[in-house]
Design a protein around this motif. Sequence first.
Motif, PDB file in Angstrom:
ATOM      1  N   LEU A 102      -1.773  25.942  27.268  1.00  0.00           N
ATOM      2  CA  LEU A 102      -1.838  26.083  25.679  1.00  0.00           C
ATOM      3  C   LEU A 102      -1.264  27.186  25.127  1.00  0.00           C
ATOM      4  CD1 LEU A 102      -3.966  24.443  27.237  1.00  0.00           C
ATOM      5  CD2 LEU A 102      -5.204  24.705  24.668  1.00  0.00           C
ATOM      6  N   ALA A 103      -0.843  27.397  24.447  1.00  0.00           N
ATOM      7  CA  ALA A 103      -0.428  28.808  23.238  1.00  0.00           C
ATOM      8  C   ALA A 103      -1.388  29.223  22.312  1.00  0.00           C
ATOM      9  CB  ALA A 103       0.980  28.672  22.531  1.00  0.00           C
ATOM     10  N   LEU A 104      -1.697  30.306  22.152  1.00  0.00           N
ATOM     11  CA  LEU A 104      -2.427  31.142  21.563  1.00  0.00           C
ATOM     12  C   LEU A 104      -2.007  31.967  20.153  1.00  0.00           C
ATOM     13  CD1 LEU A 104      -4.939  31.000  23.297  1.00  0.00           C
ATOM     14  CD2 LEU A 104      -5.484  32.900  21.626  1.00  0.00           C
ATOM     15  N   TYR A 105      -1.256  31.678  18.873  1.00  0.00           N
ATOM     16  CA  TYR A 105      -0.520  32.687  18.509  1.00  0.00           C
ATOM     17  C   TYR A 105      -1.090  32.879  16.871  1.00  0.00           C
ATOM     18  CZ  TYR A 105       3.237  33.193  14.724  1.00  0.00           C
ATOM     19  OH  TYR A 105       3.586  34.137  13.766  1.00  0.00           O
ATOM     20  N   PHE A 106      -1.005  34.093  17.247  1.00  0.00           N
ATOM     21  CA  PHE A 106      -2.102  35.015  16.418  1.00  0.00           C
ATOM     22  C   PHE A 106      -1.613  35.979  15.169  1.00  0.00           C
ATOM     23  CE2 PHE A 106      -6.309  33.800  17.601  1.00  0.00           C
ATOM     24  CZ  PHE A 106      -6.218  33.255  17.943  1.00  0.00           C
ATOM     25  N   GLU A 107      -1.602  35.331  13.754  1.00  0.00           N
ATOM     26  CA  GLU A 107      -0.421  37.000  12.780  1.00  0.00           C
ATOM     27  C   GLU A 107      -1.341  37.477  12.493  1.00  0.00           C
ATOM     28  OE1 GLU A 107       0.579  34.531   9.579  1.00  0.00           O
ATOM     29  OE2 GLU A 107       2.380  34.136   9.795  1.00  0.00           O
ATOM     30  N   THR A 150       6.687  37.556  17.553  1.00  0.00           N
ATOM     31  CA  THR A 150       7.725  36.112  17.303  1.00  0.00           C
ATOM     32  C   THR A 150       7.928  36.376  16.181  1.00  0.00           C
ATOM     33  OG1 THR A 150       5.442  34.849  17.178  1.00  0.00           O
ATOM     34  CG2 THR A 150       7.118  34.548  19.502  1.00  0.00           C
ATOM     35  N   GLY A 151       7.293  36.996  15.113  1.00  0.00           N
ATOM     36  CA  GLY A 151       6.779  37.708  13.602  1.00  0.00           C
ATOM     37  C   GLY A 151       6.299  36.676  12.922  1.00  0.00           C
ATOM     38  N   LYS A 152       6.045  36.774  12.095  1.00  0.00           N
ATOM     39  CA  LYS A 152       5.093  36.522  11.383  1.00  0.00           C
ATOM     40  C   LYS A 152       5.822  34.642  10.699  1.00  0.00           C
ATOM     41  CE  LYS A 152       2.601  40.077   8.626  1.00  0.00           C
ATOM     42  NZ  LYS A 152       2.161  40.435   7.587  1.00  0.00           N
ATOM     43  N   GLU A 180       8.889  25.574  10.796  1.00  0.00           N
ATOM     44  CA  GLU A 180       9.795  23.789  11.853  1.00  0.00           C
ATOM     45  C   GLU A 180      10.220  24.148  12.860  1.00  0.00           C
ATOM     46  OE1 GLU A 180      10.357  24.372   7.917  1.00  0.00           O
ATOM     47  OE2 GLU A 180       9.330  23.231   7.328  1.00  0.00           O
ATOM     48  N   ASP A 181      11.132  25.530  12.563  1.00  0.00           N
ATOM     49  CA  ASP A 181      12.106  26.158  14.671  1.00  0.00           C
ATOM     50  C   ASP A 181      11.022  26.086  15.309  1.00  0.00           C
ATOM     51  OD1 ASP A 181      14.146  25.123  12.874  1.00  0.00           O
ATOM     52  OD2 ASP A 181      15.052  27.019  13.343  1.00  0.00           O
ATOM     53  N   LEU A 182       9.964  26.800  14.660  1.00  0.00           N
ATOM     54  CA  LEU A 182       8.831  27.431  15.034  1.00  0.00           C
ATOM     55  C   LEU A 182       7.957  26.745  16.403  1.00  0.00           C
ATOM     56  CD1 LEU A 182       7.652  31.040  16.671  1.00  0.00           C
ATOM     57  CD2 LEU A 182       6.041  30.423  14.598  1.00  0.00           C
TER      58      LEU A 182
END
Length: 293
Positions: free
Chosen positions: A40-45, A74-76, A84-86
């Motif tokens: 799984l991924a966690l992506y936190f801004e 990854t940037g905000k 969408e690409d992300l």
Amino acid sequence: MQKSFLSIANLSKDELLELLEVASTQRLRVVSKMLRDQHLALYFEKPSLRTKASFETGIGELGGSFSYFSAVDTGKLGERESVEDLAKTMSEYFSAIIVRVYSHTALEKFTAAASVPVVNALSDREHPCQVLADLLTIRDKLGKLEGFKLAFLGDGNNVALSLALAAEILGFEFILAGPKDYYLKYGQIKQTEDIDAALQNADVVYTDTWTSMGDEEEEMRRKKLFLPFQLNTETLRKAKEGAIVMHCLPAHREKEITNKVIDSKQSVVFQQAANRLPAQKALLIKLFSKATV
Ligand code: CP
Ligand code: NVA
């Protein structure tokens, strides 16, 4: 259950009750292989302690693995590449993506483009994972999930909205007491500037920061406006005797809540924090149940 979990309202009453049943079997150190072979991924801004820690521990206890990305990596959302690409790229590597964002609208775009389940780990609109843990805590303490009154003091923020939506689903009474300018802008929620009326007969008194992540520019204005809604010994006395005190944390001591109240016997804030783990393990089990059972 829907593929993704962006709002507490994505769950029906039966699904929510069932999830909380599973959660009560998933306390700390209950291990299984329910997420075996799942990465799984966690992506936190935004920053996080409880949400990050409980998801990472929970994924480990369920036999899965994870990669963590902050905005530094990854940037905000929408900054380094399109939302969408992300989402499409991350879907190629991960079996689910747990996302903490500033903009709920961007989260919806991300989810629409992703081909794997997406979980809202907090947005400017909702904090549904927090409220799963809160409901578990309320059930642990009051022994029920309906027929009680919850008074929320302060800002009509993401936590308040998820609680209000949970109240609609389960049928408990929710009322927000705060300055009019900061009422929730959603449906027919009970809201008042009269803190005494809100607290009258309340079984649960909940508060959260006056300035959520992303609202920092308004901090000074908010401090002044929210002060009359502080949860202190005097305000707590207006609720039902023995009412439980809740806060999602992090708390700003002596601002929205006093030391005396948060450290009192009525406070269940660390039980709430502890319950993040079983609640989110149950959520992951439910999201993956089609693939794994
Ligand atoms: N309550 C909560 O979500 O805490 P964190 O911001 O530390 O994750
Ligand atoms: N309302 C707060 C919750 C933090 C867990 C925020 O969004 O900053």
